[in-house]
Design an enzyme around this catalytic site. Structure first.
Site, short mmCIF file in Angstrom:
data_model
loop_
_atom_site.label_atom_id
_atom_site.label_comp_id
_atom_site.label_asym_id
_atom_site.label_seq_id
_atom_site.Cartn_x
_atom_site.Cartn_y
_atom_site.Cartn_z
N THR A 326 0.87 -1.81 0.18
CA THR A 326 -0.13 -0.15 0.34
C THR A 326 0.68 1.61 0.08
O THR A 326 2.58 1.10 0.45
CB THR A 326 -1.04 0.07 1.18
OG1 THR A 326 0.23 -0.11 2.12
CG2 THR A 326 -1.78 -1.59 1.75
N ASP A 327 0.68 2.08 -0.15
CA ASP A 327 1.36 3.80 0.12
C ASP A 327 1.34 3.87 1.36
O ASP A 327 0.03 3.39 2.00
CB ASP A 327 0.24 3.93 -1.11
CG ASP A 327 0.97 5.45 -1.65
OD1 ASP A 327 2.56 5.80 -0.92
OD2 ASP A 327 1.18 6.38 -2.13
#
Length: 616
Positions: A326-327
């Site tokens: 994920t960011d």
């Protein structure tokens, strides 16, 4: 350099990572990465597995030592995250010298060897070969060779140039122990106001796809192996079409929109990345708004929380089985000093951090970027809300990358070799050439009966009035003038316009808002042109509305991250600039506001179309 290198009875050297004096299958360098992964997976405790699923920021001690207190952005002492939380993936921030970070890598890996199974650390980085200083997305080159931003590499319009850059960057990363690149960023920059265009490769999907293939091949090679740097390609399914160009780092920029129905157009480079074996993929923060694909309405939650995007599209339809990271900071708010940035939990803001972790796992991601809250996932497992088999699926992917990179066999680097290789003269020369040749000339008007560029008309040490450019850059052929009135020529470097913002953490580093120059600046530049020929060079991290400048400049060019010396080399013809625009330059802000965020080249009657660039 391993602390525990032993020899098995049959003569095989191995690292005794679990400290028992015998060679276990996961320690056996002769076995396949897949077999070693399966063996280790059965040995790891639940705490060790959970630690693998988190990646956070880490900082280097001043002398290459381990930082045992919180840093500028890092939250915890190094020993706490590696030994206490069993984490083994870290995004490194400031680097001062090659020797410093090489020494630090070795200290980090030695600390990792003291853990129960000695799982080596994977060090990652955002782009750091150019000029941008933004702790949220990229870092200046420091000791590494310095190149234009990715947008400038795209301006070269040369696939082999992209491959050459990637091969150099791979060698320099590898030399200091960085084994994972949090790039390429292959979002299509279809919204002219979007603040992350500098690290993109433009908005022509077909050309960006070609660049993507070369980029990944340069970093990873034909297959991921001990000489590779693993690519985490971002930001799936394309972060460019942000509503009104506002960035999804911030609450006001959370919506991603497709008024032109071009969702699949933005997928093209990612399909190429998958075909060329990218090790990982990172979804963006954006929350799709009013998106219908194949008759199905896509849930309006951030892509990192979105099962339709990660599991159904990325893993199912496109067949990607690599790591999904994920960011940063989807779970917890980020507090740095007296500033805060809310968790980018767009569409699920009302969920608790635990519930957000559940949603991310249900969506299909493997690793939580920018987080170290391992206790929350352990609680979810203890409560029976997450199954260990789900954890194993992600840990298997994460371990497999480490084994393929050869980290279990030798994660150490040579300090002397790192210092000799990083920033090597030939690498710097290639970077300088790219800085100069990527410059894109937009206007080149006549002066004394011929185009003003290259500046061969001006001989006998002309007097130059300059702004934002060091006089040393032209001291070998000209001398400085105190004012336009006493100058033979004016050379002005400008930043592309933006609206300064500084309320939220990171916000001041993002260039967002209007693309128009202030009217006072335009007036002052016109007055300069009344006295001498005026050359304007704009640093093109986003398009600028240059329409008011065109009537009175003698030459207009854009750079994408170039030193003063590289700019002058291009202007004088010492190096021939060949840059072509990777995105179009709109004629007005009205045209920008009327354009559709997801459609390339969609502003009416652009001042300069995509791929435009004059030869000189």
């Amino acid at each position: 350099m391993s602390l525990r290198t032993l020899t098995s009875p049959d003569g095989t050297e191995f690292r005794d990572l679990n400290h028992n004096g015998t060679m276990e299958p996961y320690e056996d360098p002769r076995l396949s990465p897949e077999d070693r992964t399966e063996d280790l997976l059965t040995r790891l405790t639940l705490k060790e597995k959970v630690g693998l699923m988190f990646q956070t920021v880490i900082e280097v001690g001043p002398d290459g030592d381990l930082l045992e207190q919180p840093g500028f952005i890092s939250k915890s002492p190094t020993t706490e995250v590696i030994v206490g939380k069993c984490m083994t993936h870290f995004n490194v921030h400031q680097i001062r010298t090659a020797r410093q970070v090489a020494r630090w890598n070795n200290a980090l890996q030695a600390l990792a060897e003291t853990t129960p199974h000695g799982v080596p650390v994977t060090i990652s980085t955002d782009p750091r070969h150019a000029f941008t200083e933004n702790a949220g997305v990229a870092f200046p080159a420091g000791p590494f060779s310095q190149w234009p931003e990715a947008l400038g590499l795209a301006a070269l319009n040369d696939v082999e140039a992209i491959r050459s850059f990637a091969e150099v960057a791979r060698q320099e990363y590898r030399a200091v122990g960085i084994r994972s690149a949090l790039h390429p960023q292959i979002d299509l920059a279809t919204e002219p106001r979007w603040g992350r265009q500098a690290q993109s490769l433009g908005h022509d999907a077909n050309r960006v796809a070609e660049f993507t293939a070369a980029y990944i091949q340069g970093f990873q090679g034909d297959v991921l192996g001990p000489d590779s740097v693993a690519c985490i390609t971002k930001h799936f399914p394309g972060g460019g079409p942000q509503k009104d160009g506002e960035d999804a780092h911030f609450p006001y920029g959370r919506e991603q929109v497709y008024p032109g129905g071009m969702f699949d157009y933005h997928l093209k480079p990612f399909i190429t990345a998958i075909e060329h074996g990218t090790a990982g993929m990172m979804p963006y923060y954006g929350m799709p708004q009013n998106l219908v694909r194949n008759g199905e309405t896509i849930e309006e939650v951030g892509f990192g929380f979105n099962k339709q995007i990660i599991t159904d599209l990325l893993r199912g339809e496109l067949g990607f089985d690599g790591v999904v990271v994920t960011d940063w900071e989807l779970v917890n708010d980020n507090h740095v000093g007296d500033q805060v940035l809310p968790a980018r939990a767009w569409g699920v803001e009302d969920l608790t951090p635990k519930e957000r972790i559940e949603r991310i796992l249900e969506a299909g991601a493997d690793q939580f970027g920018g987080e170290e809250c391992v206790d929350l996932l352990l609680d979810l497992l203890a409560e029976g809300r997450v199954d260990e088999a789900r954890i194993d699926a992600s840990v298997r992917r994460l371990l497999l990358v480490k084994f393929r990179l050869g980290l279990f066999d030798d994660p150490y680097v040579d300090e002397d070799a790192a210092e000799a290789l990083v920033g090597r003269e030939d690498f710097q020369a290639q970077g300088f050439a790219a800085q100069a040749t990527s410059i894109t000339v937009l206007e080149n008007k006549e002066h004394q009966g011929a185009p003003i560029l290259p500046l061969t008309h001006f001989s006998n040490a002309p007097a130059i009035y300059s702004e934002n450019i060091k006089t040393e850059a032209y001291s070998d052929w000209a001398h400085p003038a105190d004012s336009p009135e006493t100058a033979d020529l004016a050379i002005i470097r400008l930043e592309a316009p933006f609206e300064p913002r500084a309320d939220l953490f990171l916000e001041a580093w993002f260039h967002q808002g209007s693309l128009e120059f202030p009217p006072g600046l335009v007036h002052r530049l016109r007055r300069i042109s009344d006295h001498c020929p005026l050359i304007v060079i704009i640093n093109f991290d986003r398009p600028a509305i240059v329409t008011p400048l065109v009537p009175f400049v003698s030459a207009l060019a854009v750079d994408y991250g170039s030193s003063d010396r590289a700019v002058l080399a291009a202007l004088t013809g010492d190096v021939t600039p060949v840059g072509k625009l990777p995105v179009e330059i709109p004629r007005s802000m009205d045209a920008v506001r009327a354009s559709r965020e997801d459609v390339p080249s969609d502003t009416e009657d652009p001042m300069y179309p995509v791929h435009f660039g004059l030869s000189i």
